[in-house]
Design a protein around this motif. Structure first.
Motif, PDB file in Angstrom:
ATOM      1  N   UNK A 101       0.808  -1.224   0.000  1.00  0.00           N
ATOM      2  CA  UNK A 101       0.000   0.000   0.000  1.00  0.00           C
ATOM      3  C   UNK A 101       0.839   1.272   0.000  1.00  0.00           C
ATOM      4  N   UNK A 102       2.137   1.161   0.270  1.00  0.00           N
ATOM      5  CA  UNK A 102       2.970   2.351   0.431  1.00  0.00           C
ATOM      6  C   UNK A 102       3.848   2.569  -0.793  1.00  0.00           C
ATOM      7  N   UNK A 103       3.947   3.833  -1.209  1.00  0.00           N
ATOM      8  CA  UNK A 103       4.718   4.183  -2.396  1.00  0.00           C
ATOM      9  C   UNK A 103       5.739   5.262  -2.071  1.00  0.00           C
ATOM     10  N   UNK A 104       6.954   5.059  -2.574  1.00  0.00           N
ATOM     11  CA  UNK A 104       8.004   6.082  -2.476  1.00  0.00           C
ATOM     12  C   UNK A 104       7.961   6.950  -3.719  1.00  0.00           C
ATOM     13  N   UNK A 105       7.950   8.253  -3.512  1.00  0.00           N
ATOM     14  CA  UNK A 105       7.971   9.170  -4.640  1.00  0.00           C
ATOM     15  C   UNK A 105       9.369   9.249  -5.235  1.00  0.00           C
ATOM     16  N   UNK A 106       9.440   9.193  -6.548  1.00  0.00           N
ATOM     17  CA  UNK A 106      10.698   9.358  -7.288  1.00  0.00           C
ATOM     18  C   UNK A 106      10.687  10.760  -7.886  1.00  0.00           C
ATOM     19  N   UNK A 107      11.688  11.548  -7.576  1.00  0.00           N
ATOM     20  CA  UNK A 107      11.683  12.965  -7.941  1.00  0.00           C
ATOM     21  C   UNK A 107      12.033  13.264  -9.382  1.00  0.00           C
ATOM     22  N   UNK A 108      11.321  12.660 -10.300  1.00  0.00           N
ATOM     23  CA  UNK A 108      11.466  12.927 -11.727  1.00  0.00           C
ATOM     24  C   UNK A 108      10.126  13.452 -12.209  1.00  0.00           C
ATOM     25  N   UNK A 109      10.115  14.642 -12.808  1.00  0.00           N
ATOM     26  CA  UNK A 109       8.859  15.314 -13.159  1.00  0.00           C
ATOM     27  C   UNK A 109       8.801  15.659 -14.641  1.00  0.00           C
ATOM     28  N   UNK A 110       7.584  15.580 -15.185  1.00  0.00           N
ATOM     29  CA  UNK A 110       7.275  16.177 -16.487  1.00  0.00           C
ATOM     30  C   UNK A 110       6.243  17.272 -16.256  1.00  0.00           C
ATOM     31  N   UNK A 111       6.425  18.419 -16.912  1.00  0.00           N
ATOM     32  CA  UNK A 111       5.535  19.572 -16.742  1.00  0.00           C
ATOM     33  C   UNK A 111       5.051  20.065 -18.095  1.00  0.00           C
ATOM     34  N   UNK A 112       3.879  20.668 -18.105  1.00  0.00           N
ATOM     35  CA  UNK A 112       3.460  21.464 -19.251  1.00  0.00           C
ATOM     36  C   UNK A 112       3.999  22.876 -19.060  1.00  0.00           C
ATOM     37  N   UNK A 113       4.386  23.510 -20.166  1.00  0.00           N
ATOM     38  CA  UNK A 113       4.972  24.847 -20.070  1.00  0.00           C
ATOM     39  C   UNK A 113       4.005  25.840 -19.443  1.00  0.00           C
ATOM     40  N   UNK A 114       2.713  25.691 -19.710  1.00  0.00           N
ATOM     41  CA  UNK A 114       1.723  26.607 -19.137  1.00  0.00           C
ATOM     42  C   UNK A 114       1.710  26.504 -17.611  1.00  0.00           C
ATOM     43  N   UNK A 115       1.882  25.290 -17.085  1.00  0.00           N
ATOM     44  CA  UNK A 115       1.931  25.111 -15.634  1.00  0.00           C
ATOM     45  C   UNK A 115       3.159  25.800 -15.046  1.00  0.00           C
ATOM     46  N   UNK A 116       4.298  25.671 -15.703  1.00  0.00           N
ATOM     47  CA  UNK A 116       5.523  26.280 -15.185  1.00  0.00           C
ATOM     48  C   UNK A 116       5.389  27.788 -15.093  1.00  0.00           C
ATOM     49  N   UNK A 117       4.732  28.383 -16.085  1.00  0.00           N
ATOM     50  CA  UNK A 117       4.543  29.839 -16.043  1.00  0.00           C
ATOM     51  C   UNK A 117       3.694  30.235 -14.838  1.00  0.00           C
ATOM     52  N   UNK A 118       2.661  29.462 -14.561  1.00  0.00           N
ATOM     53  CA  UNK A 118       1.803  29.764 -13.411  1.00  0.00           C
ATOM     54  C   UNK A 118       2.529  29.504 -12.096  1.00  0.00           C
ATOM     55  N   UNK A 119       3.263  28.410 -12.019  1.00  0.00           N
ATOM     56  CA  UNK A 119       3.945  28.019 -10.787  1.00  0.00           C
ATOM     57  C   UNK A 119       4.876  29.115 -10.279  1.00  0.00           C
TER      58      UNK A 119
END
Length: 257
Positions: free
Chosen positions: A180-198
């Motif tokens: 039931x437990x998951x470790x997050x792996x710090x590899x991300x994909x983003x949309x450019x529109x999200x990055x502008x807002x972030x």
């Protein structure tokens, strides 16, 4: 698969390992080893984004595309936002954040996280996770945990052992009974529109408590798709011990070759 760009944020300063991106690994700086892995992915373009001329010069002479970015970015995500803006990317362009201290990152995972975001049009971000199989990892605050919905989208992230087994965790267990437990792996994909807002959002209180920037995306109502990694990624480089481990890996593989 739609085209995507792999971006490697490489910051010179590091509290635990100063000048980490330039640390030598079998005759090449670490950031170049990361670049090598990213170039083996399906990315149409691989860009190193750094705040330091020494890193810029080291990778530029190898033929890498490099952008000298602001030294004031508080997170790697903010650095990617600057890259998206300077490259004038379309809103639907996909960028994968390949951390600059992952010289053994399997290229297949770069492809997987990009493809997962492309498959979920309602998500702004995609990332990866893997099952936690031992108790010490689950209770380690340096290991980030993630809980997903049936859709695969993240419900939340935490450094705490989560979800909490109300009956089984009255005392720290000797072993885990389920997956039931998951470790997050710090590899991300983003949309450019999200990055502008972030880059325009104020940090969220929960983000500041946990020191997890992905919680800012959830706080402002954006969806994060979480896929189970196709293969387990080797640990990155945070300490001198990690660096020596990676150096031994390259030395052994070079000898074998």
């Amino acid at each position: 698969m739609q085209e995507f760009i792999a971006v490697i944020p490489a910051r010179y300063g590091s509290s635990r390992l100063p000048a980490k991106p330039l640390a030598d690994i079998a005759g090449r700086p670490m950031v170049a080893r990361v670049w090598d892995q990213a170039c083996q992915s399906a990315a149409s373009r691989v860009v190193v984004a750094t705040d330091d001329e020494r890193i810029r010069d080291a990778v530029a002479e190898l033929g890498a595309e490099v952008l000298l970015t602001s030294p004031d970015h508080p997170t790697g995500t903010d650095r990617l936002a600057e890259v998206a803006a300077r490259l004038e990317l379309a809103d639907d362009a996909v960028l994968v954040n390949v951390q600059g201290d992952e010289p053994l990152l399997p290229p297949v995972l770069i492809n997987q996280v990009a493809e997962r975001l492309m498959q979920d049009e309602g998500a702004s971000v995609a990332t990866l996770a893997e099952p936690i199989t031992d108790v010490d990892t689950l209770f380690n605050p340096n290991v980030v945990k993630v809980v997903r919905a049936a859709s695969g989208r993240a419900l939340t992230f935490s450094r705490a052992p989560m979800p909490w087994d109300r009956e089984g965790f009255r005392e720290k267990p000797a072993l885990l009974e389920t997956d039931a437990w998951l470790r997050h792996i710090g590899l991300y994909a983003y949309r450019a529109s999200f990055l502008r807002a972030f880059s325009e959002w104020a940090p969220a209180a929960l983000e500041q408590l946990e020191q997890l920037e992905q919680l800012r995306a959830l706080y402002y109502g954006h969806e994060i798709q979480v896929a189970l990694a196709e293969t387990a990624p080797p640990a990155g480089v945070d300490t001198m011990e990690d660096l020596e481990r990676v150096r031994r890996h390259f030395a052994q593989n070079s000898s074998a070759a």
